[in-house]
Write an enzyme that holds these catalytic residues in place. Structure first.
Site, PDB file in Angstrom:
ATOM      1  CG  ASN A   9       3.545  -5.140  -6.927  1.00  0.00           C
ATOM      2  OD1 ASN A   9       3.489  -4.217  -7.603  1.00  0.00           O
ATOM      3  ND2 ASN A   9       2.625  -5.760  -6.604  1.00  0.00           N
ATOM      4  CE  LYS A  11       1.291  -4.407  -3.482  1.00  0.00           C
ATOM      5  NZ  LYS A  11       0.499  -5.265  -2.495  1.00  0.00           N
ATOM      6  CD  GLU A  96      -2.745  -5.464  -4.320  1.00  0.00           C
ATOM      7  OE1 GLU A  96      -2.239  -4.833  -4.950  1.00  0.00           O
ATOM      8  OE2 GLU A  96      -2.216  -5.823  -3.202  1.00  0.00           O
ATOM      9  CD  GLU A 166       2.563 -11.566  -4.272  1.00  0.00           C
ATOM     10  OE1 GLU A 166       3.615 -10.975  -3.838  1.00  0.00           O
ATOM     11  OE2 GLU A 166       1.522 -10.927  -4.572  1.00  0.00           O
ATOM     12  N   GLY A 172       0.235  -7.338   2.490  1.00  0.00           N
ATOM     13  CA  GLY A 172      -0.026  -5.734   3.072  1.00  0.00           C
ATOM     14  C   GLY A 172      -0.735  -5.937   4.299  1.00  0.00           C
ATOM     15  CB  SER A 212       4.083  -9.192   5.117  1.00  0.00           C
ATOM     16  OG  SER A 212       2.695  -8.584   5.156  1.00  0.00           O
TER      17      SER A 212
HETATM   18  P1  PGA Z   1       3.524  -6.645   0.364  1.00  0.00           P
HETATM   19  O1  PGA Z   1       2.880  -7.001  -1.025  1.00  0.00           O
HETATM   20  O2  PGA Z   1       4.760  -6.927   0.602  1.00  0.00           O
HETATM   21  O3  PGA Z   1       3.143  -5.236   0.622  1.00  0.00           O
HETATM   22  O4  PGA Z   1       2.699  -7.555   1.417  1.00  0.00           O
HETATM   23  C1  PGA Z   1       3.472  -8.109  -1.820  1.00  0.00           C
HETATM   24  C2  PGA Z   1       2.557  -8.003  -3.238  1.00  0.00           C
HETATM   25  O5  PGA Z   1       1.380  -7.759  -3.088  1.00  0.00           O
HETATM   26  O6  PGA Z   1       3.107  -8.046  -4.367  1.00  0.00           O
END
Ligand code: PGA
Length: 253
Positions: A9, A11, A96, A166, A172, A212
């Site tokens: 992802n 983002k 998000e 998640e 993050g 993460s």
């Molecule tokens: P991250 O994000 O691996 O940076 O924690 C995962 C996500 O939000 O899909």
């Protein structure tokens, strides 16, 4: 055999030229299990990445869509637009989007139905906040999301949906859920789906963990019996890290 899907992802990262560079770096890693891997990229990168991925077997996804086919929805992107580019996956209901863009279980449900009708695989995100986890009501909360998001979707279609669990407190933040915490919730979600549909449907579903996940912790998460892969944010922006996570899934396959 256990199913895996390792989904990147990206983002809101990578311009078109940066996206092309990242895909080239990823291709150089010669991933051995491309059918278990996809990248979900910004709309503006889709065409470039589609072309760059040609012949690799790695899947392509978007990160959102509108549920209407067309119309007066300034700034939105429809499923027919995505379909024509040739995407395989679309992330829906990421925390998000739920937090910053008013995504609700109702809009998530409409988007799931529209994607399924178009033959695009949704990657549906669910997960609780830190506050809910601290109250100890995370299972009730996540079950509520799953029940609302799958409303009116039949078993054959339901089995096509990929779920990403998640926990918001792990996204993050560098704070990964422990493998046991992740496994517990993924198994719980599978149980909820078996309850709505039947055991065969629940057993067939791909349930990912996200938050993460990185090269260093991928194996211990992916070897859990109810975790069928990962939705990977930060670590998907580095070819080395993302390829290593894909490699962990390949080893366990
Ligand atoms: P991250 O994000 O691996 O940076 O924690 C995962 C996500 O939000 O899909």
């Amino acid at each position: 055999m256990k199913k895996f899907l390792i989904a990147g992802n990206w983002k809101m990262n990578k311009t078109e030229s940066e996206a092309a560079e990242l895909v080239e770096a990823l291709k150089a890693k010669n991933i051995t299990n491309p059918e278990q891997v996809c990248v979900c990229v910004p709309f503006t990168d889709l065409r470039t990445v589609k072309k760059a991925l040609e012949g690799t077997g790695i899947g392509l996804g978007a990160q959102n869509c509108h549920f209407e086919e067309s119309g007066a929805f300034t700034g939105e992107i429809s499923i027919p637009m995505l379909k024509e580019i040739g995407i395989d996956y679309c992330i829906i209901g990421h925390s998000e989007r739920r937090e910053y863009f008013n995504e609700t279980d109702l809009t998530v449900n409409k988007k799931l139905k529209a994607l399924l009708q178009a033959g695009i695989t949704p990657i549906l995100c669910v997960g609780e906040s830190l506050e809910i986890r601290e109250q100890g009501t995370e299972q009730t909360f996540v079950a509520g999301q799953v029940i609302a998001d799958f409303e009116g979707i039949g078993p054959a279609d339901a089995a096509k949906i990929v779920i990403a669990y998640e926990p918001i407190w792990a996204i993050g933040t560098g704070k990964t859920a422990t493998p046991d915490q992740a496994e517990e919730m993924c198994a719980f979600i599978r149980g909820v789906l078996s309850g709505i549909y039947d055991n065969a449907t629940g057993d067939a579903m791909i349930i990912q963990y996200g938050g993460s996940m990185k090269a260093a912790n991928a194996k211990e998460l992916l070897e859990k019996s109810d975790i069928n892969g990962g939705l990977i944010g930060g670590a998907s922006l580095k070819a080395d890290d993302f390829a290593a996570i894909a490699g962990a899934a390949a080893e366990l396959s």
